[in-house]
Design an enzyme around this catalytic site. Structure first.
Site, PDB file in Angstrom:
ATOM      1  N   HIS A  98      -7.471 -45.175  19.250  1.00 46.74           N
ATOM      2  CA  HIS A  98      -6.039 -44.952  19.503  1.00 46.74           C
ATOM      3  C   HIS A  98      -5.548 -45.565  20.812  1.00 46.74           C
ATOM      4  O   HIS A  98      -4.510 -45.163  21.333  1.00 46.74           O
ATOM      5  CB  HIS A  98      -5.712 -43.454  19.508  1.00 46.74           C
ATOM      6  CG  HIS A  98      -5.972 -42.764  18.207  1.00 46.74           C
ATOM      7  ND1 HIS A  98      -5.688 -41.436  17.991  1.00 46.74           N
ATOM      8  CD2 HIS A  98      -6.482 -43.211  17.014  1.00 46.74           C
ATOM      9  CE1 HIS A  98      -6.015 -41.099  16.751  1.00 46.74           C
ATOM     10  NE2 HIS A  98      -6.514 -42.159  16.139  1.00 46.74           N
TER      11      HIS A  98
ATOM     12  N   HIS B  50      -8.199 -46.411   5.782  1.00 44.33           N
ATOM     13  CA  HIS B  50      -6.731 -46.351   5.862  1.00 44.33           C
ATOM     14  C   HIS B  50      -6.131 -47.595   6.505  1.00 44.33           C
ATOM     15  O   HIS B  50      -6.604 -48.085   7.513  1.00 44.33           O
ATOM     16  CB  HIS B  50      -6.235 -45.061   6.510  1.00 44.33           C
ATOM     17  CG  HIS B  50      -6.635 -44.864   7.945  1.00 44.33           C
ATOM     18  ND1 HIS B  50      -5.931 -45.400   8.991  1.00 44.33           N
ATOM     19  CD2 HIS B  50      -7.661 -44.169   8.502  1.00 44.33           C
ATOM     20  CE1 HIS B  50      -6.495 -45.031  10.129  1.00 44.33           C
ATOM     21  NE2 HIS B  50      -7.556 -44.293   9.875  1.00 44.33           N
TER      22      HIS B  50
ATOM     23  N   ASP C 198     -10.155 -48.560  13.972  1.00 40.10           N
ATOM     24  CA  ASP C 198      -9.483 -47.415  13.323  1.00 40.10           C
ATOM     25  C   ASP C 198      -8.195 -47.865  12.675  1.00 40.10           C
ATOM     26  O   ASP C 198      -7.160 -47.857  13.305  1.00 40.10           O
ATOM     27  CB  ASP C 198      -9.236 -46.338  14.393  1.00 40.10           C
ATOM     28  CG  ASP C 198      -8.710 -45.051  13.798  1.00 40.10           C
ATOM     29  OD1 ASP C 198      -8.742 -44.890  12.572  1.00 40.10           O
ATOM     30  OD2 ASP C 198      -8.249 -44.198  14.583  1.00 40.10           O
TER      31      ASP C 198
ATOM     32  N   GLU D 145      -2.776 -42.319   7.207  1.00 38.25           N
ATOM     33  CA  GLU D 145      -3.765 -41.314   7.590  1.00 38.25           C
ATOM     34  C   GLU D 145      -3.432 -40.725   8.959  1.00 38.25           C
ATOM     35  O   GLU D 145      -3.588 -39.535   9.192  1.00 38.25           O
ATOM     36  CB  GLU D 145      -5.172 -41.941   7.629  1.00 38.25           C
ATOM     37  CG  GLU D 145      -6.319 -40.941   7.805  1.00 38.25           C
ATOM     38  CD  GLU D 145      -6.676 -40.642   9.252  1.00 38.25           C
ATOM     39  OE1 GLU D 145      -7.431 -39.689   9.483  1.00 38.25           O
ATOM     40  OE2 GLU D 145      -6.200 -41.342  10.173  1.00 38.25           O
ATOM     41  N   GLU D 146      -2.973 -41.594   9.857  1.00 38.25           N
ATOM     42  CA  GLU D 146      -2.864 -41.191  11.269  1.00 38.25           C
ATOM     43  C   GLU D 146      -1.841 -40.092  11.526  1.00 38.25           C
ATOM     44  O   GLU D 146      -2.091 -39.187  12.309  1.00 38.25           O
ATOM     45  CB  GLU D 146      -2.528 -42.409  12.147  1.00 38.25           C
ATOM     46  CG  GLU D 146      -3.644 -43.444  12.233  1.00 38.25           C
ATOM     47  CD  GLU D 146      -4.904 -42.934  12.943  1.00 38.25           C
ATOM     48  OE1 GLU D 146      -4.921 -41.775  13.389  1.00 38.25           O
ATOM     49  OE2 GLU D 146      -5.874 -43.704  13.038  1.00 38.25           O
TER      50      GLU D 146
ATOM     51  N   ASP E 209     -14.149 -44.353   8.000  1.00 36.51           N
ATOM     52  CA  ASP E 209     -13.087 -44.189   9.007  1.00 36.51           C
ATOM     53  C   ASP E 209     -13.686 -43.663  10.308  1.00 36.51           C
ATOM     54  O   ASP E 209     -13.194 -42.705  10.891  1.00 36.51           O
ATOM     55  CB  ASP E 209     -11.988 -43.242   8.478  1.00 36.51           C
ATOM     56  CG  ASP E 209     -10.829 -43.118   9.464  1.00 36.51           C
ATOM     57  OD1 ASP E 209     -10.691 -43.982  10.342  1.00 36.51           O
ATOM     58  OD2 ASP E 209     -10.065 -42.136   9.350  1.00 36.51           O
TER      59      ASP E 209
END
Lengths: 469, 469
Positions: free
Chosen positions: A426, A282, A294, A328-329, A356
């Site tokens: 994140h 993503h 990520d 995606e997130e 991912d």
């Protein structure tokens, strides 16, 4: 086997370009060699991370990433490259969040927090309240409205360190972050603070998505993540003094949906052009770091799969697509849109592979497929052994490719080593310097090898006749 | 299997402390749990790296490390802890090295070098000469005296990036560093510059040992490593202008041997106290970084093996020793001394395990042993699968335990993931922040599990009667 003396190399290359005579061993060796000596993934990631940066859905950076990756795919000489429009949510963080613990009037300690993705703002002057610490929703229920109303709920269940898969540890905690506000709101809480999903003790807050489900706007309470060090501090201070207060201020906001894109490139199959195999990651990321692990890693590895197929002279029988999913997130809109369009067009997706889980040394794959397909994969294990790829398990694949699931196709997820992933996930530490070039390149090669094998031998349940083993 | 629900955990703990009834699965699960939730290795490494630092043999830091590790072992309640005296070489780097490339008179570019361990100094004002670049000793021989005399030989063979084991790539290059001076000296070279043993392109020179064999003092030429970026630069400049000169200055020096120590701790076996099993790493390191991966990691993991055995209530049948070897890097005096003393005392060493390949995620072990012993190990593979330990190969063990080899015993080396190792190896980047706590702890647990199994089941060839499988 693994020492490539130059003579053997030359010989195997000669063999290799005499199409037909090459063995799977030789093709896969060449794929790894190309990735490790002539890979593009690391350069692409460098640009994506250091020239663009964090790519939150709906942001300018996300659009830059769309333009950049399309441009790079255009250079590869694929058969087709295009953008697939998709409406995505746009949430903005606003100014940097601020928080402190007030142990007694005038005695405050600043702590590190960040708003959770999707959260509402606090009142403009911030929110201060007493705190009630819980480990889970059951504890919250036991406390009930009388102990929770008007307070900030502090979810402080740590990730379980003795699980070998850190993703399992994440899975055991993430409901605090995703559903914490909904649960706390039931009992009249005014805010939510969640321990960061991080196995380390450090000062970095980790963001991530949260939901309000169908709560009315008036019931939506602001939610933030607190660093693991500060979570421990807050917990200790609460033990010393139950009337400790917490203050935080954030002005994040959910705006109207905006137009964005999935980026897609295709090599059209020579024999079965209407059978589609996709690899993807993503393109969006959170905003605190630059999204290198990520999922910048998954994006550039997926791009390199198609380049490596071309570089090694493989002409796929089936149509191979790279799909760089948007959002995606915090919405999965890209993954859903891709599957929706595929369905509309009646495209038969026989295989989908997602990367991912970070750009770390790849250990293997997780497969969502029939027993027949899985047995086929297991028969390929010896081909992967020289590259130390040993993990072939049934399980999930990836969020973006999930909507493509049918009874007969194969969905797969690359499984890199997971030990360091949640140090970065994140958080502001998800940056380019945390990615090792070789580890990234091994992943791209491992993905390419699997695509090569599935293209060559087909998916057994759907196409029994094409199985030439 | 890998999700420890609290009920199951409690139950298995109860089982566990009811000695006799515990299965190997449960014991190993408890070992991993202890290491990941209650490990000491990371704290010890923090002290060794950040409070002591680089520990070159014969240095004050090396002696501090001896004192610190002995003190920490003393706290563990082992049956015996002692220092084993050993004379070690003492080489000192002196001031920071300085070097430049002179493309034409007055036009210089400063580059990053470091003296190789054991090298002599340059003349006090430095050494400037023309440069001849070669990839290997054969090329040097072909050039012969007429092309080499009076020049600096620049060995520039890069590590082979397409080898999956970076140790193999290292093995294919390191003769340039170790033997380069001896070879270059034959043809009248005045100095040696070696491309750093590093798969990355960066600015860090990597040191390491070199030899003069039995060259007379007058033939000993100064040798230094150059960073990979600067090696590429020098190579390019030589292509553009063959009369490019290189200047370097270093005042390193070999001093007289000094007294140092191996640090040893022992849990005495309950049934076969005269059968010894050892785990170890080396306490000395190079001086540019703090030696966290090479081999602080191996030291603290080995210490934690004995602690973890005690923590999990395992009472070994055989005597288990942790041995922290001195002087692996530039002399192997500690390893040789330990074996010499063991031989003098007639101690039967049935098993030795070394961790000296970095503190990265452990993948398995390499075994130097009989087929019978190796088959026994292979039968244990399923016990390691939940921890993703899959690599069980015959091969080398470790430099320090090598001298203990007999026809019947088992020597083993922990094999962590090797992709990042040479980013740090012998360079200023071998520092604590490059070690991940969980990866380090997984290694300590993996070592402990193997020691537990070998202690329980014995080594088949030597003790067939004790095999209770």
């Amino acid at each position: 086997m693994r020492i490539l003396k130059s003579a053997i190399l030359l010989f195997s290359l000669l063999l290799f370009f005499n199409a037909g005579s090459q063995t799977d061993e030789n093709v896969i060796k060449e794929i790894y060699k190309q990735s490790l000596t002539n890979g593009k993934s690391y350069d692409w990631l460098n640009y994506l991370s250091n020239q663009i940066g964090g790519r939150l859905s709906g942001s300018l950076n996300a659009e830059k990433a769309v333009a950049y990756t399309k441009e790079e795919l255009d250079k590869l000489g694929l058969d087709k490259v295009w953008l697939q429009p998709v409406m995505v949510p746009k949430w903005v963080r606003g100014f940097k969040e601020y928080a402190f613990i007030e142990s007694e009037k005038g005695k405050t300690t600043t702590v590190n927090i960040c708003a959770l993705g999707g959260s509402v703002a606090t009142p403009a002057l911030g929110l201060k309240a007493h705190v009630v610490e819980v480990k889970n929703f059951e504890e919250l229920e036991t406390l009930g409205k009388e102990n929770v109303e008007g307070k900030i709920v502090f979810f402080n269940r740590p990730m379980q360190a003795d699980l070998i898969s850190t993703f399992q540890a994440y899975g055991g905690c993430v409901n605090q972050r995703y559903k914490g506000a909904v649960e706390a709101s039931k009992y009249g809480a005014v805010g939510v603070i969640v321990r960061s999903m991080n196995l380390r003790l450090d000062d970095l807050p980790h963001t991530g998505s949260m939901t309000y489900d169908d709560l009315p706007v008036s019931k939506r309470i602001p939610s933030a993540a607190i660093s693991t060090n500060d979570a421990d501090l807050l917990s200790t201070m609460l033990k010393l003094n139950k009337s400790t207060k917490f203050y935080f201020k954030q002005n994040c906001k959910q705006l109207k949906d905006v137009l964005s894109y999935n980026v897609i490139g295709q090599i059209t199959g020579s024999e079965f052009p209407n059978e589609y195999m996709i690899v993807g990651g993503h393109l969006d990321s959170w905003d605190l770091g630059d999204g290198s692990h990520d999922d910048g890693a998954g994006v550039v590895q997926s791009m390199d799969v198609l380049r490596l197929l071309k570089e090694t002279g493989i002409k796929p029988k089936r149509s191979i697509r790279v799909v760089l999913f948007m959002n995606e997130e915090n919405g999965l809109r890209g993954g859903k849109k891709y599957a929706e369009v595929a369905k509309q067009k009646g495209e038969n997706h026989v295989f989908a592979l997602e990367s991912d889980a970070g750009g770390f040394t790849s250990r293997g794959f997780s497969f969502d497929c029939s027993d027949a397909s899985f047995n086929q994969v297991l028969s390929w294990q010896p081909l992967f052994k020289p590259y130390l790829i040993h993990y072939f398990e049934k399980g999930g694949s990836g969020a973006d490719v999930g909507p493509l699931k049918t009874n007969t196709n194969v969905l797969a997820g690359l499984r890199p080593d997971s030990q360091r992933y949640f140090d970065h996930h994140h958080a502001s530490s998800d940056t380019f310097d945390a990615v090792n070039k070789r580890e990234l390149e091994l992943g791209a090669a491992t993905m390419t090898a699997l695509v090569y094998l599935f293209d060559k031998y087909g998916v057994p349940v759907t196409k029994k006749s094409q199985l030439k083993k």
